[in-house]
Design a protein around this motif. Structure first.
Motif, PDB file in Angstrom:
ATOM      1  N   SER A 165       0.768  -0.996   0.136  1.00 52.95           N
ATOM      2  CA  SER A 165       0.253   0.299   0.217  1.00 52.95           C
ATOM      3  C   SER A 165       0.790   1.055   0.301  1.00 52.95           C
ATOM      4  CB  SER A 165      -1.166   0.121   1.301  1.00 52.95           C
ATOM      5  OG  SER A 165      -0.360   0.478   2.162  1.00 52.95           O
ATOM      6  N   ILE A 166       0.315   2.138  -0.690  1.00 51.88           N
ATOM      7  CA  ILE A 166       0.840   3.440  -0.718  1.00 51.88           C
ATOM      8  C   ILE A 166       0.209   4.676   0.209  1.00 51.88           C
ATOM      9  CG2 ILE A 166       2.263   5.266  -2.095  1.00 51.88           C
ATOM     10  CD1 ILE A 166       3.166   3.060  -4.098  1.00 51.88           C
ATOM     11  N   SER A 167      -0.039   5.861   0.666  1.00 52.68           N
ATOM     12  CA  SER A 167      -0.345   6.191   1.190  1.00 52.68           C
ATOM     13  C   SER A 167       0.121   8.244   1.369  1.00 52.68           C
ATOM     14  CB  SER A 167      -1.055   5.391   2.452  1.00 52.68           C
ATOM     15  OG  SER A 167      -1.501   4.555   2.733  1.00 52.68           O
ATOM     16  N   ILE A 168      -0.508   8.657   1.323  1.00 49.98           N
ATOM     17  CA  ILE A 168      -0.034  10.051   1.696  1.00 49.98           C
ATOM     18  C   ILE A 168       0.433  10.119   2.995  1.00 49.98           C
ATOM     19  CG2 ILE A 168      -0.309  12.468   1.082  1.00 49.98           C
ATOM     20  CD1 ILE A 168      -0.973  11.939  -1.766  1.00 49.98           C
ATOM     21  N   ASN A 169       1.110  11.241   3.809  1.00 54.56           N
ATOM     22  CA  ASN A 169       0.932  11.267   4.896  1.00 54.56           C
ATOM     23  C   ASN A 169       0.383  12.949   4.777  1.00 54.56           C
ATOM     24  OD1 ASN A 169       1.331   8.879   6.476  1.00 54.56           O
ATOM     25  ND2 ASN A 169       3.942   9.329   6.454  1.00 54.56           N
ATOM     26  N   ASP A 170      -0.675  13.122   5.569  1.00 52.22           N
ATOM     27  CA  ASP A 170      -0.989  14.441   4.998  1.00 52.22           C
ATOM     28  C   ASP A 170      -1.436  15.019   7.229  1.00 52.22           C
ATOM     29  OD1 ASP A 170      -2.172  16.750   4.684  1.00 52.22           O
ATOM     30  OD2 ASP A 170      -4.478  16.044   3.609  1.00 52.22           O
ATOM     31  N   ASN A 171      -0.237  15.866   7.562  1.00 51.31           N
ATOM     32  CA  ASN A 171      -0.527  16.537   8.894  1.00 51.31           C
ATOM     33  C   ASN A 171      -1.023  15.226   9.947  1.00 51.31           C
ATOM     34  OD1 ASN A 171      -0.182  19.131   8.067  1.00 51.31           O
ATOM     35  ND2 ASN A 171      -2.232  19.146   7.310  1.00 51.31           N
ATOM     36  N   GLY A 172      -1.108  13.983   9.396  1.00 54.32           N
ATOM     37  CA  GLY A 172      -0.964  12.415  10.787  1.00 54.32           C
ATOM     38  C   GLY A 172      -1.829  12.060  10.259  1.00 54.32           C
ATOM     39  N   SER A 173      -2.223  12.287   9.295  1.00 53.06           N
ATOM     40  CA  SER A 173      -3.883  11.025   8.887  1.00 53.06           C
ATOM     41  C   SER A 173      -2.859  10.461   7.412  1.00 53.06           C
ATOM     42  CB  SER A 173      -4.887  12.441   8.402  1.00 53.06           C
ATOM     43  OG  SER A 173      -4.807  13.203   7.220  1.00 53.06           O
ATOM     44  N   LYS A 174      -3.772   9.559   7.235  1.00 53.43           N
ATOM     45  CA  LYS A 174      -3.006   8.924   5.840  1.00 53.43           C
ATOM     46  C   LYS A 174      -3.882   8.468   4.365  1.00 53.43           C
ATOM     47  CE  LYS A 174       0.059   6.255   9.395  1.00 53.43           C
ATOM     48  NZ  LYS A 174       0.281   4.225   9.423  1.00 53.43           N
ATOM     49  N   ILE A 175      -3.603   8.928   3.501  1.00 49.94           N
ATOM     50  CA  ILE A 175      -4.559   9.016   2.129  1.00 49.94           C
ATOM     51  C   ILE A 175      -4.327   8.440   1.606  1.00 49.94           C
ATOM     52  CG2 ILE A 175      -5.912  10.918   0.865  1.00 49.94           C
ATOM     53  CD1 ILE A 175      -5.590  13.050   1.681  1.00 49.94           C
ATOM     54  N   PRO A 176      -4.696   6.825   1.401  1.00 45.52           N
ATOM     55  CA  PRO A 176      -4.524   6.032   0.682  1.00 45.52           C
ATOM     56  C   PRO A 176      -4.535   6.378  -1.592  1.00 45.52           C
ATOM     57  CG  PRO A 176      -6.236   5.659   2.003  1.00 45.52           C
ATOM     58  CD  PRO A 176      -6.025   6.216   2.194  1.00 45.52           C
ATOM     59  N   LEU A 177      -3.482   5.925  -1.383  1.00 43.11           N
ATOM     60  CA  LEU A 177      -3.395   5.905  -3.459  1.00 43.11           C
ATOM     61  C   LEU A 177      -3.963   4.887  -3.609  1.00 43.11           C
ATOM     62  CD1 LEU A 177      -0.084   7.884  -3.757  1.00 43.11           C
ATOM     63  CD2 LEU A 177      -2.150   8.934  -3.296  1.00 43.11           C
ATOM     64  N   GLU A 178      -4.653   5.176  -5.186  1.00 36.32           N
ATOM     65  CA  GLU A 178      -5.279   3.874  -6.493  1.00 36.32           C
ATOM     66  C   GLU A 178      -3.983   3.750  -6.980  1.00 36.32           C
ATOM     67  OE1 GLU A 178      -7.581   3.858  -9.716  1.00 36.32           O
ATOM     68  OE2 GLU A 178      -8.326   5.574  -7.800  1.00 36.32           O
ATOM     69  N   LEU A 179      -2.936   3.065  -6.552  1.00 31.54           N
ATOM     70  CA  LEU A 179      -2.498   1.938  -7.910  1.00 31.54           C
ATOM     71  C   LEU A 179      -3.227   1.134  -8.909  1.00 31.54           C
ATOM     72  CD1 LEU A 179      -0.125   1.213  -4.283  1.00 31.54           C
ATOM     73  CD2 LEU A 179      -0.330   3.410  -5.348  1.00 31.54           C
ATOM     74  N   VAL A 180      -1.359   1.596 -10.197  1.00 27.79           N
ATOM     75  CA  VAL A 180      -2.171   0.557 -11.159  1.00 27.79           C
ATOM     76  C   VAL A 180      -0.693  -0.582 -10.977  1.00 27.79           C
ATOM     77  CG1 VAL A 180      -2.063   1.117 -13.732  1.00 27.79           C
ATOM     78  CG2 VAL A 180      -3.179   2.852 -11.672  1.00 27.79           C
ATOM     79  N   LYS A 181      -0.994  -1.490 -11.414  1.00 32.24           N
ATOM     80  CA  LYS A 181       0.077  -2.575 -11.397  1.00 32.24           C
ATOM     81  C   LYS A 181       0.978  -2.132 -13.284  1.00 32.24           C
ATOM     82  CE  LYS A 181       1.004  -7.320  -9.918  1.00 32.24           C
ATOM     83  NZ  LYS A 181       0.420  -8.184  -9.467  1.00 32.24           N
ATOM     84  N   GLU A 182       2.297  -1.852 -13.303  1.00 32.34           N
ATOM     85  CA  GLU A 182       3.154  -1.711 -13.804  1.00 32.34           C
ATOM     86  C   GLU A 182       3.949  -2.789 -14.644  1.00 32.34           C
ATOM     87  OE1 GLU A 182       2.337   0.759 -16.172  1.00 32.34           O
ATOM     88  OE2 GLU A 182       1.503   2.114 -14.296  1.00 32.34           O
ATOM     89  N   GLU A 183       4.549  -3.388 -15.301  1.00 30.72           N
ATOM     90  CA  GLU A 183       5.977  -4.159 -16.123  1.00 30.72           C
ATOM     91  C   GLU A 183       6.823  -3.870 -15.359  1.00 30.72           C
ATOM     92  OE1 GLU A 183       6.302  -3.916 -20.042  1.00 30.72           O
ATOM     93  OE2 GLU A 183       4.533  -4.506 -20.667  1.00 30.72           O
ATOM     94  N   ALA A 184       7.579  -4.603 -14.845  1.00 31.88           N
ATOM     95  CA  ALA A 184       8.680  -4.247 -13.933  1.00 31.88           C
ATOM     96  C   ALA A 184       9.105  -4.029 -14.329  1.00 31.88           C
ATOM     97  CB  ALA A 184       9.400  -5.959 -13.471  1.00 31.88           C
ATOM     98  N   THR A 185      10.289  -3.956 -15.462  1.00 35.18           N
ATOM     99  CA  THR A 185      10.821  -2.572 -16.233  1.00 35.18           C
ATOM    100  C   THR A 185      10.994  -1.379 -15.933  1.00 35.18           C
ATOM    101  OG1 THR A 185       9.833  -2.978 -18.620  1.00 35.18           O
ATOM    102  CG2 THR A 185      11.473  -4.100 -17.695  1.00 35.18           C
ATOM    103  N   LYS A 186       9.366  -1.132 -15.862  1.00 32.01           N
ATOM    104  CA  LYS A 186       9.198   0.276 -15.451  1.00 32.01           C
ATOM    105  C   LYS A 186      10.080   1.027 -13.992  1.00 32.01           C
ATOM    106  CE  LYS A 186       5.875   1.011 -18.686  1.00 32.01           C
ATOM    107  NZ  LYS A 186       3.736   1.921 -18.796  1.00 32.01           N
TER     108      LYS A 186
END
Length: 466
Positions: A70-91
């Motif tokens: 998971s990847i989230s933004i730390n925004d003044n103590g709160s965490k906002i999850p990001l929408e992630l897209v799976k990519e080719e490993a080479t990227k």
């Protein structure tokens, strides 16, 4: 009593088995890939600068595979999850296998281009059964610097025109806090500029390949965040027609010069060639390509980091009172028994004087090559600064070695007929960052003044006023 002794024996045996099972289980856990203890690795662009226009890539690698991430933004103590897209490993620049994961995300709505930075919390859990089957966890906080501004690029001065096959000069300014790379393209070649005069300014010679009908000169500046600025160089383009000629090949020429040159090079035996045409094509095409690549290899490597404060060059005149034998840019077709069998371009000036004539260095420089080079025979290359080199080929002998400093008026060699040469002469070439350019320009004091010297002088005057 016998029963109790027997019962005690069973207890001891069971205990021993239990201990052995525990030991075996421990050994299994410690040695099994299923219970590996390595935490997942997280990879991302370094340095962590983002332009918010392109996707940001994060890679996860682990020998047992990635179970959760998971990847989230730390925004003044709160965490906002990001929408992630799976990519080719080479990227993500990670090994391609089923255990690794590459993801990307685009600019979050919460982040503005005016923001200076953002902080991410990245979590990865692997498939290991370690930690009571919960796996190994890696948590990493990543601070990303935001740079959404394109580099500033402005041309200061340049040569008025560029001729097909010829050269020109450009001076420009490029400014960015996270500057990464600067290059000039002409639609075919790439030229690297050098720092000029004062901080933030750059200078470069460029060349127009005589075989290309168009010249699309552009300055491309890129910063570490991936922002790119592209500025056209508005040279006046002057087309030029070069001479075409057909040269018939004779058996005597192939049996003589071509055969002896092949033997002198020593890379292939004469018996390998099925016929005379294949032998000539080997010299005219394969060995010619090698010669070009070797000269380019030497002439394209020089100090590009030191600042250029000035650049003065004299017109080149490598022989006294020479006769012109062949001009720059001649297109040659070779025929054998009435059929065209090979082609080449003559990318220098052939001049002749007396036999073994002294070859003169018209300008100061440093010798960057002195060796036998295929069709060029005994050859010397001298670097004069600002990406400009000169080639002297078919020499009988030379008076210099690699690394020697030469001065205007020095005799550096004597003409000859080594390499692919039928008679004693000098093949003289001008090289711009390794690419051949029209020799006549660099032998003309008026052209040098109008296109090089005056442009540099004008540039310095403009820069001083800024």
């Amino acid at each position: 009593m016998q029963y109790h002794r027997r019962q005690g024996g069973f207890v001891k045996l069971f205990g021993l088995i239990f201990v052995l099972v525990l030991i075996g289980g421990g050994i299994f856990m410690l040695s099994s890939d299923s219970f590996e203890k390595e935490s997942p690795k997280i990879s991302y662009k370094n340095p962590t600068i983002w332009n918010l226009k392109d996707s940001f890539f994060v890679g996860f690698t682990d020998d047992s595979g990635i179970r959760e991430y998971s990847i989230s933004i730390n925004d003044n103590g709160s965490k906002i999850p990001l929408e992630l897209v799976k990519e080719e490993a080479t990227k993500c620049d990670i090994p391609v296998n089923t255990n690794n994961v590459c993801v990307s995300f685009k600019k979050p709505q919460q982040v503005k281009s005016s923001n200076e930075s953002l902080e991410l919390e990245v979590v990865a859990i692997d498939n290991s059964k370690w930690n009571f089957f919960s796996g190994n966890t890696t948590t990493e906080n990543i601070k990303i610097t935001i740079d959404a501004k394109n580099p500033q690029v402005a041309i200061v001065a340049h040569s008025y025109k560029i001729t097909q096959g010829g050269s020109a000069l450009v001076v420009f300014r490029a400014v960015d806090d996270n500057l990464d790379s600067i290059q000039i393209t002409n639609g075919q070649y790439i030229f690297k500029p050098q720092p000029f005069y004062k901080d933030g300014f750059y200078i470069s010679l460029v060349a127009w390949d005589k075989g290309e009908s168009t010249f699309d000169g552009k300055i491309e500046v890129k910063d570490k965040a991936g922002n790119v600025s592209i500025v056209p160089i508005n040279f006046y383009l002057q087309k030029r027609q070069y001479r075409d000629s057909t040269i018939p090949l004779t058996d005597n020429f192939i049996d003589g010069k071509i055969t002896s040159l092949t033997q002198e090079i020593g890379e292939r035996d004469i018996s390998e060639f099925p016929n005379k045409v294949s032998l000539f094509k080997y010299i005219n095409e394969e060995v010619r390509d090698y010669s070009f690549n070797r000269i380019y290899e030497v002439a394209s490597v020089y100090d590009r980091d030191s600042i250029v404060s000035d650049f003065k060059i004299n017109p080149f005149a490598p022989l006294k009172n020479p006769a012109v034998m062949a001009s720059f840019g001649d297109s040659r077709s070779f025929s054998y028994q009435g059929e065209i069998v090979s082609r080449s371009n003559h990318m220098g000036l052939d001049i002749a004087s007396i036999k073994q004539a002294p070859v003169i260095s018209s300008n100061n420089g440093v010798v960057s090559l002195n060796e036998f080079v295929g069709i060029d025979g005994n050859a010397v290359v001298i670097y004069h600064g600002l990406g400009l080199s000169t080639l002297y080929a078919h020499l009988t002998s030379s008076n210099v070695g690699v690394g020697d400093e030469v001065f205007s008026g020095d005799i550096i060699a004597n003409t000859g007929a080594t390499g692919l040469a039928l008679g004693d002469h000098l093949h003289f070439s001008v090289l711009i960052q390794g690419y051949e350019a029209r020799t006549a320009e660099w032998m003309d004091k008026d052209w040098i003044r109008d296109n090089i010297t005056d442009v540099i002088l004008e540039s310095k005057q403009i820069i001083d006023r800024l």
